[in-house]
Design a protein around this motif. Structure first.
Motif, PDB file in Angstrom:
ATOM      1  N   LEU A   1      16.430  46.973   3.597  1.00 21.97           N
ATOM      2  CA  LEU A   1      17.148  46.289   2.517  1.00 21.97           C
ATOM      3  C   LEU A   1      16.578  44.903   2.269  1.00 21.97           C
ATOM      4  O   LEU A   1      16.372  44.486   1.125  1.00 21.97           O
TER       5      LEU A   1
ATOM      6  N   ARG B   1      13.654  44.488  -0.003  1.00 19.36           N
ATOM      7  CA  ARG B   1      13.792  44.719  -1.455  1.00 19.36           C
ATOM      8  C   ARG B   1      13.921  43.367  -2.165  1.00 19.36           C
ATOM      9  O   ARG B   1      14.700  42.514  -1.735  1.00 19.36           O
TER      10      ARG B   1
ATOM     11  N   PHE C   1      23.438  51.529  -1.727  1.00 17.56           N
ATOM     12  CA  PHE C   1      21.982  51.678  -1.775  1.00 17.56           C
ATOM     13  C   PHE C   1      21.598  53.074  -1.289  1.00 17.56           C
ATOM     14  O   PHE C   1      22.265  53.620  -0.405  1.00 17.56           O
TER      15      PHE C   1
END
Ligand code: SF4
Length: 365
Positions: free
Chosen positions: A78, A81, A300
């Motif tokens: 994560l 990103r 996500f």
């Protein structure tokens, strides 16, 4: 006693040690659950004051240590990103994932920020409406109420860019898992006082009853721990198994009921994987469906991540009290706080870090 240093009084400590020695007639194995308790034991050398044969082994109560590798890898994925700000407690940054840690991800350009509370992560989300803020919500029952409050607050405000990657663990199911294990050696437990400050003592009654194992809720100062050991020894020597509370200055039987209510509103109990140990049924928390919009696992598309622990790291045995950190061939050599192979060497509550800081000489013997 009113002041913290009174709980470190040397004269009183030696009195308790003498009484423990007087009461102990045979070998016993006791486990302190919490890593904070382990650090006090190592720092003050309490285990070295106890009679021969009375062994203290260290339990799985280090939240950083038991956060599964998969959660670390998800947090790193994560963080890498571009739209994500990953917010974490500082301890988590150096915990090795399967390829990287969050610190190295940050060095590669990931926006990783350290917070001291989940409400800071909510503030970051408010201040950055064009970014997605993910808080790595780990810990035992102690951190769960504050994390629940952050999700509750975000929902109340309708924040759309805040979510939590939840990896919460619960103490009583871990004790149960230890007790049913074929390899268990533990005959009495010092339960973690801060967890019981939140949750109360009630949950431990069934463990005492089901396994006829004495449990004493203990504090974190040297006198707390010595008194808890004495209370356990008195029970064991008398053939008793009771739940007792040594940490009465903080723990009530019912605990902090408003904190429990916010936890119940936001979280539900779920199966949970523990790093090094594996899956323990109903030993964790996940966000309820009403909070799905704040669950990073659902917000996500992270997919399934399956990873293996480094073969060299024996943290599973360390966390179950089966081995001491100094039994690990990598201890202090290939695994140090600067270059950790496993999480127990990173965390301020990790048993390997405690031995490294206070008992490094033991590796040479
Ligand atoms: S010393 Fe390092 S490698 Fe060994 S058990 Fe502890 S964390 Fe794992």
């Amino acid at each position: 006693m009113k002041y913290l240093d009174e709980y470190r009084d040397e004269r009183l400590a030696h009195g308790l040690v003498a009484e423990i020695a007087r009461q102990t007639t045979r070998a016993w194995v006791l486990m302190e659950i919490c890593g904070g308790q382990t650090h006090t034991i190592m720092r003050y050398g309490l285990d070295e004051l106890l009679p021969r044969g009375l062994e203290l082994v260290h339990g799985p109560g280090c939240p950083v240590c038991v956060t599964p590798l998969e959660s670390i890898d998800k947090a790193i994925a994560l963080a890498l990103r571009s739209e994500v700000i990953l917010v974490s407690y500082g301890d988590m940054l150096r915990v090795p994932g399967s390829r990287l840690d969050l610190f190295r991800a940050k060095a590669q350009g990931a926006d990783v920020r350290v917070a001291y509370s989940p409400t800071e992560a909510v503030k970051i989300a408010r201040a950055n409406p064009d970014r997605k803020v993910v808080f790595l919500a780990i810990g035992f029952e102690t951190t769960a109420p504050a994390n629940a409050m952050a999700a509750w607050q975000a929902k109340r405000e309708g924040l759309q860019n805040f979510s939590m990657l939840v990896s919460h663990v619960l103490v009583p199911p871990a004790i149960r898992a230890l007790m049913v294990s074929d390899t268990n050696r533990v005959q009495g437990f010092i339960a973690p006082g801060h967890v019981c400050t939140v949750m109360g003592c009630d949950e431990y009654e069934s463990l005492v009853r089901d396994f006829r194992v004495p449990i004493v809720v203990g504090g974190f100062e040297p006198l707390d721990l010595l008194e808890a050991v004495l209370m356990l020894i008195r029970q064991l020597e008398a053939g008793q198994a009771k739940l007792e509370n040594q940490y009465v200055r903080s723990v009530s039987y019912s605990g902090n009921v408003p904190a429990q209510r916010i936890m119940q509103e936001v979280f539900e109990v779920a199966d949970q994987k523990w790093r090094g140990i594996g899956m323990i049924p109903l030993s964790g928390l996940r966000l309820r469906d009403e909070y799905a919009a704040y669950d990073a696992n659902r917000v996500f598309d992270l997919g399934e991540i399956t990873v293996e622990e480094p073969a060299e790291c024996i943290s599973a045995q360390v966390l179950q009290g089966l081995k001491k950190p100094t039994d690990c061939p990598a201890f202090g050599m290939r695994c140090t706080p600067e270059n950790p192979l496993g999480a127990p060497m990173v965390s301020s509550e990790g048993a390997c870090a405690a031995y490294y800081h206070y008992r490094r000489h033991a590796v040479a013997s």
